[in-house]
Scaffold this motif. Sequence first.
Motif, PDB file in Angstrom:
ATOM      1  N   CYS A 175       0.848  -1.177   0.000  1.00 38.17           N
ATOM      2  CA  CYS A 175       0.000   0.000   0.000  1.00 38.17           C
ATOM      3  C   CYS A 175       0.892   1.238   0.000  1.00 38.17           C
ATOM      4  N   VAL A 176       0.308   2.382  -0.314  1.00 39.52           N
ATOM      5  CA  VAL A 176       1.046   3.645  -0.326  1.00 39.52           C
ATOM      6  C   VAL A 176       0.483   4.549   0.764  1.00 39.52           C
ATOM      7  N   PHE A 177       1.328   4.875   1.745  1.00 35.60           N
ATOM      8  CA  PHE A 177       0.925   5.721   2.866  1.00 35.60           C
ATOM      9  C   PHE A 177       1.497   7.120   2.687  1.00 35.60           C
ATOM     10  N   GLY A 178       0.642   8.126   2.813  1.00 33.51           N
ATOM     11  CA  GLY A 178       1.107   9.502   2.848  1.00 33.51           C
ATOM     12  C   GLY A 178       1.368   9.910   4.279  1.00 33.51           C
ATOM     13  N   PHE A 179       2.494  10.583   4.500  1.00 32.85           N
ATOM     14  CA  PHE A 179       2.891  11.009   5.837  1.00 32.85           C
ATOM     15  C   PHE A 179       2.922  12.525   5.838  1.00 32.85           C
ATOM     16  N   LEU A 180       1.941  13.138   6.498  1.00 28.01           N
ATOM     17  CA  LEU A 180       1.756  14.584   6.444  1.00 28.01           C
ATOM     18  C   LEU A 180       1.947  15.233   7.803  1.00 28.01           C
ATOM     19  N   GLY A 181       2.285  16.512   7.749  1.00 26.14           N
ATOM     20  CA  GLY A 181       2.408  17.304   8.960  1.00 26.14           C
ATOM     21  C   GLY A 181       3.015  18.645   8.599  1.00 26.14           C
ATOM     22  N   PRO A 182       2.734  19.684   9.382  1.00 27.36           N
ATOM     23  CA  PRO A 182       3.348  20.982   9.119  1.00 27.36           C
ATOM     24  C   PRO A 182       4.853  20.931   9.359  1.00 27.36           C
ATOM     25  N   ASN A 183       5.567  21.957   8.912  1.00 24.58           N
ATOM     26  CA  ASN A 183       7.009  22.014   9.159  1.00 24.58           C
ATOM     27  C   ASN A 183       7.285  21.903  10.658  1.00 24.58           C
ATOM     28  N   GLY A 184       8.259  21.050  10.996  1.00 29.03           N
ATOM     29  CA  GLY A 184       8.606  20.871  12.393  1.00 29.03           C
ATOM     30  C   GLY A 184       7.722  19.899  13.145  1.00 29.03           C
ATOM     31  N   ALA A 185       6.836  19.183  12.417  1.00 33.91           N
ATOM     32  CA  ALA A 185       5.911  18.263  13.083  1.00 33.91           C
ATOM     33  C   ALA A 185       6.592  16.982  13.540  1.00 33.91           C
ATOM     34  N   GLY A 186       7.766  16.674  12.955  1.00 38.63           N
ATOM     35  CA  GLY A 186       8.474  15.451  13.334  1.00 38.63           C
ATOM     36  C   GLY A 186       8.452  14.365  12.273  1.00 38.63           C
ATOM     37  N   LYS A 187       8.066  14.724  11.034  1.00 39.38           N
ATOM     38  CA  LYS A 187       7.962  13.725   9.957  1.00 39.38           C
ATOM     39  C   LYS A 187       9.315  13.096   9.639  1.00 39.38           C
ATOM     40  N   SER A 188      10.304  13.940   9.325  1.00 37.26           N
ATOM     41  CA  SER A 188      11.618  13.417   8.939  1.00 37.26           C
ATOM     42  C   SER A 188      12.275  12.675  10.095  1.00 37.26           C
ATOM     43  N   THR A 189      12.085  13.173  11.319  1.00 39.48           N
ATOM     44  CA  THR A 189      12.639  12.495  12.494  1.00 39.48           C
ATOM     45  C   THR A 189      12.037  11.099  12.631  1.00 39.48           C
ATOM     46  N   THR A 190      10.728  11.006  12.422  1.00 35.66           N
ATOM     47  CA  THR A 190      10.062   9.702  12.510  1.00 35.66           C
ATOM     48  C   THR A 190      10.572   8.756  11.433  1.00 35.66           C
ATOM     49  N   MET A 191      10.722   9.266  10.216  1.00 33.77           N
ATOM     50  CA  MET A 191      11.232   8.430   9.125  1.00 33.77           C
ATOM     51  C   MET A 191      12.646   7.950   9.420  1.00 33.77           C
ATOM     52  N   ASN A 192      13.455   8.829   9.959  1.00 33.58           N
ATOM     53  CA  ASN A 192      14.831   8.451  10.289  1.00 33.58           C
ATOM     54  C   ASN A 192      14.878   7.382  11.381  1.00 33.58           C
ATOM     55  N   MET A 193      13.922   7.416  12.287  1.00 29.77           N
ATOM     56  CA  MET A 193      13.877   6.380  13.313  1.00 29.77           C
ATOM     57  C   MET A 193      13.371   5.060  12.741  1.00 29.77           C
ATOM     58  N   ILE A 194      12.371   5.109  11.866  1.00 27.77           N
ATOM     59  CA  ILE A 194      11.840   3.883  11.259  1.00 27.77           C
ATOM     60  C   ILE A 194      12.911   3.175  10.437  1.00 27.77           C
ATOM     61  N   THR A 195      13.772   3.958   9.788  1.00 31.69           N
ATOM     62  CA  THR A 195      14.809   3.358   8.943  1.00 31.69           C
ATOM     63  C   THR A 195      16.057   2.966   9.720  1.00 31.69           C
TER      64      THR A 195
END
Length: 325
Positions: free
Chosen positions: A28-48
């Motif tokens: 499936c394709v999941f979109g990961f959204l949030g305003p700037n500074g919401a923690g998106k990239s940090t979360t991705m870096n932890m998942i990887t």
Amino acid sequence: MIEVSGLTKKYGSNTVVDNLSFTIGENCVFGFLGPNGAGKSTTMNMITGCLAPTEGTIKINGYDMSEDSEKARQFIGYLPEIPPVYEEMTPFEYLMFVGEAKKIPKKDIKDNVYNVMEKTGIKKMENRLIKNLSKGYRQRVGIAQAILGNPQIVILDEPTVGLDPEQIIEIRDLIKEIGKTATVIISSHILTEISAVCDNILIISQGKLVAKDTTENLVGAKDGQKHIAMEIMGDKDNILAAISNIEGIIKIVPLDTTDDGITNLEIIFDEALDPRAAIFNALSKENMPIISSYIKKNTLEEIFLDIVQKSFTSELTESTAKGGE
């Protein structure tokens, strides 16, 4: 496939990701959204596995990222916001290097490399130095390394940055194709892009999960309300007089009346008290025919802003309440 539980990341007293918990299934394709500074990239870096969480667990196909990182990461292809390319290499050289790093069998690496170069449209650039490529082509090289080896999970942080409109369409089609055989998580500031390619959407705000649902459900309805756009033959005031008191109608927004006497309006109504039949009957009784009528879907932009605004308001209310204790 992906299980995130109580995920938290703190830098001193600053909490960037706050107790996130969610699961993501296969293909499936999941979109990961949030305003700037919401923690998106940090979360991705932890998942990887690129960043260690302060608290919480991440499991990839049952493997704990903290305890069995090497086995967990073997399922993941990752494109960070800034593509991790070596500019003194050609795309072919770089992808061959990545193939070895991913431990793809030597006899299969070259075929894998040519396959991803074909998919991402960089075959004609294979022997140019990456430093001499345009930003768009560098981005394509980054996507190529992420999908090299056919990983079961592909995580793409802003994958279409720097691409022209034609290239964006091509990459969107590629993401959809990847999603047929892999789980794709895509972060993007382009909300139309998310709605175009994603089956499901996660929204975080201030490090917290504030929404998780299918794209269809998110844009289909909001707070039990629906919007209907109508063209009605008749005078605006007479139309309003005929339907204003019908049960279930929350708001009527008159837009304009054309030269040929057609009034355009939008009606916001309670989904549980669907008033469309009553509207039809009332207008028919007054001999004001409906020329057209259709349910308007909320745009992802509207949904996103509404959810994020509510999360900010809730957080402010909680902070005020704590401050008053």
